[in-house]
Design an enzyme around this catalytic site. Structure first.
Site, PDB file in Angstrom:
ATOM      1  N   ASN A  13     -10.934  15.157 -47.813  1.00  0.00           N
ATOM      2  CA  ASN A  13     -10.295  14.130 -48.647  1.00  0.00           C
ATOM      3  C   ASN A  13     -10.648  12.746 -48.114  1.00  0.00           C
ATOM      4  O   ASN A  13     -10.709  12.513 -46.904  1.00  0.00           O
ATOM      5  CB  ASN A  13      -8.776  14.335 -48.758  1.00  0.00           C
ATOM      6  CG  ASN A  13      -8.046  14.407 -47.441  1.00  0.00           C
ATOM      7  OD1 ASN A  13      -8.618  14.813 -46.427  1.00  0.00           O
ATOM      8  ND2 ASN A  13      -6.792  14.023 -47.443  1.00  0.00           N
ATOM      9  N   GLU A  40      -9.535   8.828 -48.777  1.00  0.00           N
ATOM     10  CA  GLU A  40      -8.517   7.974 -49.407  1.00  0.00           C
ATOM     11  C   GLU A  40      -8.998   6.524 -49.513  1.00  0.00           C
ATOM     12  O   GLU A  40     -10.055   6.149 -49.008  1.00  0.00           O
ATOM     13  CB  GLU A  40      -7.215   8.074 -48.609  1.00  0.00           C
ATOM     14  CG  GLU A  40      -6.693   9.510 -48.587  1.00  0.00           C
ATOM     15  CD  GLU A  40      -5.328   9.646 -47.944  1.00  0.00           C
ATOM     16  OE1 GLU A  40      -4.870   8.717 -47.239  1.00  0.00           O
ATOM     17  OE2 GLU A  40      -4.706  10.710 -48.155  1.00  0.00           O
ATOM     18  N   CYS A  65     -10.010  14.202 -53.506  1.00  0.00           N
ATOM     19  CA  CYS A  65      -9.556  15.388 -52.771  1.00  0.00           C
ATOM     20  C   CYS A  65     -10.743  16.111 -52.125  1.00  0.00           C
ATOM     21  O   CYS A  65     -11.889  15.976 -52.569  1.00  0.00           O
ATOM     22  CB  CYS A  65      -8.858  16.362 -53.709  1.00  0.00           C
ATOM     23  SG  CYS A  65      -7.287  15.769 -54.361  1.00  0.00           S
ATOM     24  N   GLU A  94     -11.508  19.211 -52.265  1.00  0.00           N
ATOM     25  CA  GLU A  94     -12.158  20.169 -53.161  1.00  0.00           C
ATOM     26  C   GLU A  94     -13.236  19.484 -54.004  1.00  0.00           C
ATOM     27  O   GLU A  94     -14.353  19.978 -54.165  1.00  0.00           O
ATOM     28  CB  GLU A  94     -11.123  20.815 -54.094  1.00  0.00           C
ATOM     29  CG  GLU A  94     -10.091  21.669 -53.383  1.00  0.00           C
ATOM     30  CD  GLU A  94      -8.846  20.907 -52.971  1.00  0.00           C
ATOM     31  OE1 GLU A  94      -8.954  19.702 -52.628  1.00  0.00           O
ATOM     32  OE2 GLU A  94      -7.764  21.513 -53.000  1.00  0.00           O
ATOM     33  N   CYS A 139      -4.650  20.589 -56.301  1.00  0.00           N
ATOM     34  CA  CYS A 139      -3.922  19.773 -57.277  1.00  0.00           C
ATOM     35  C   CYS A 139      -4.442  20.044 -58.690  1.00  0.00           C
ATOM     36  O   CYS A 139      -5.502  20.650 -58.889  1.00  0.00           O
ATOM     37  CB  CYS A 139      -4.038  18.291 -56.927  1.00  0.00           C
ATOM     38  SG  CYS A 139      -5.577  17.502 -57.461  1.00  0.00           S
ATOM     39  N   CYS A 160      -8.019  18.752 -59.527  1.00  0.00           N
ATOM     40  CA  CYS A 160      -9.087  19.564 -58.929  1.00  0.00           C
ATOM     41  C   CYS A 160      -9.234  20.893 -59.658  1.00  0.00           C
ATOM     42  O   CYS A 160     -10.343  21.405 -59.797  1.00  0.00           O
ATOM     43  CB  CYS A 160      -8.812  19.799 -57.446  1.00  0.00           C
ATOM     44  SG  CYS A 160      -9.184  18.344 -56.426  1.00  0.00           S
TER      45      CYS A 160
HETATM   46  N1  THU Z   1      -5.398  16.530 -51.182  1.00  0.00           N
HETATM   47  C1  THU Z   1      -6.557  17.244 -51.147  1.00  0.00           C
HETATM   48  O1  THU Z   1      -7.579  16.760 -50.644  1.00  0.00           O
HETATM   49  N2  THU Z   1      -6.551  18.483 -51.660  1.00  0.00           N
HETATM   50  C2  THU Z   1      -5.437  19.122 -52.136  1.00  0.00           C
HETATM   51  O2  THU Z   1      -5.526  20.284 -52.534  1.00  0.00           O
HETATM   52  C3  THU Z   1      -4.163  18.435 -52.176  1.00  0.00           C
HETATM   53  C4  THU Z   1      -4.187  16.996 -51.802  1.00  0.00           C
HETATM   54  C5  THU Z   1      -5.369  15.220 -50.523  1.00  0.00           C
HETATM   55  C6  THU Z   1      -5.229  14.014 -51.399  1.00  0.00           C
HETATM   56  C7  THU Z   1      -4.620  13.019 -50.431  1.00  0.00           C
HETATM   57  O3  THU Z   1      -5.645  12.429 -49.664  1.00  0.00           O
HETATM   58  C8  THU Z   1      -3.762  13.853 -49.511  1.00  0.00           C
HETATM   59  O4  THU Z   1      -4.258  15.172 -49.649  1.00  0.00           O
HETATM   60  C9  THU Z   1      -2.291  13.823 -49.832  1.00  0.00           C
HETATM   61  O5  THU Z   1      -2.048  14.143 -51.135  1.00  0.00           O
END
Ligand code: THU
Length: 137
Positions: free
Chosen positions: A48, A50, A59, A61, A94, A97
């Site tokens: 991930n 940000e 994310c 994925e 999520c 994704c």
């Molecule tokens: N996130 C992911 O990378 N994958 C998931 O399946 C759930 C959420 C990340 C997004 C964000 O950077 C952090 O987790 C918190 O939501």
């Protein structure tokens, strides 16, 4: 999920755990790693990423999928993805994704998810993750 599946996917989960170490998540402090298995047997990692404008976050994925396609892999050829997140007992992709996974992975692909509790590890099919989806195929 059977023990056999756990064994088959252990390498992919290990790769997802390594992928999580590359996380850029200063706002959530919630590392996530993903490892995508290609048709050729290669593994492509994603984490991930940000942004201070929070909605721009990508994310793990989608990072893995976009990275694999960018390296020349073909859509709908990915057999499996492992996802690892250490801050929850079990991670689950999520909604955004799930829509992207459905379009870019092989129709019979599986998603193996693991958090801090290995006993809670789950494997889902794409249809289980997004039943009745808006589907391009
Ligand atoms: N996130 C992911 O990378 N994958 C998931 O399946 C759930 C959420 C990340 C997004 C964000 O950077 C952090 O987790 C918190 O939501």
């Amino acid at each position: 999920m059977t023990d056999q599946h756990v064994h088959d996917h252990q390498h992919l989960l290990d790769e997802a755990r390594l992928a999580a170490q590359a996380t850029y998540s200063p706002y959530s402090s919630f590392p996530v790693g993903a490892a995508l298995l290609t048709a050729e047997g290669d593994v492509v990692r994603g984490c991930n990423v940000e942004n201070i404008s929070y909605g721009l976050t990508n994310c793990a994925e989608r990072s893995a999928l976009f990275s694999a396609l960018s390296q020349g892999a073909l859509p709908r050829t990915f057999k499996a993805m492992a996802v690892y997140a250490p801050k929850v007992p079990l991670i689950s992709p999520c909604g955004a994704c799930r829509q992207v996974l459905l379009e870019l992975m092989a129709p019979d692909a599986v998603i193996v998810c693991q958090g801090s509790d290995p006993a809670a590890t789950r494997t889902w099919t794409l249809d289980q993750l997004l039943p009745g989806a808006f589907n391009a195929f």
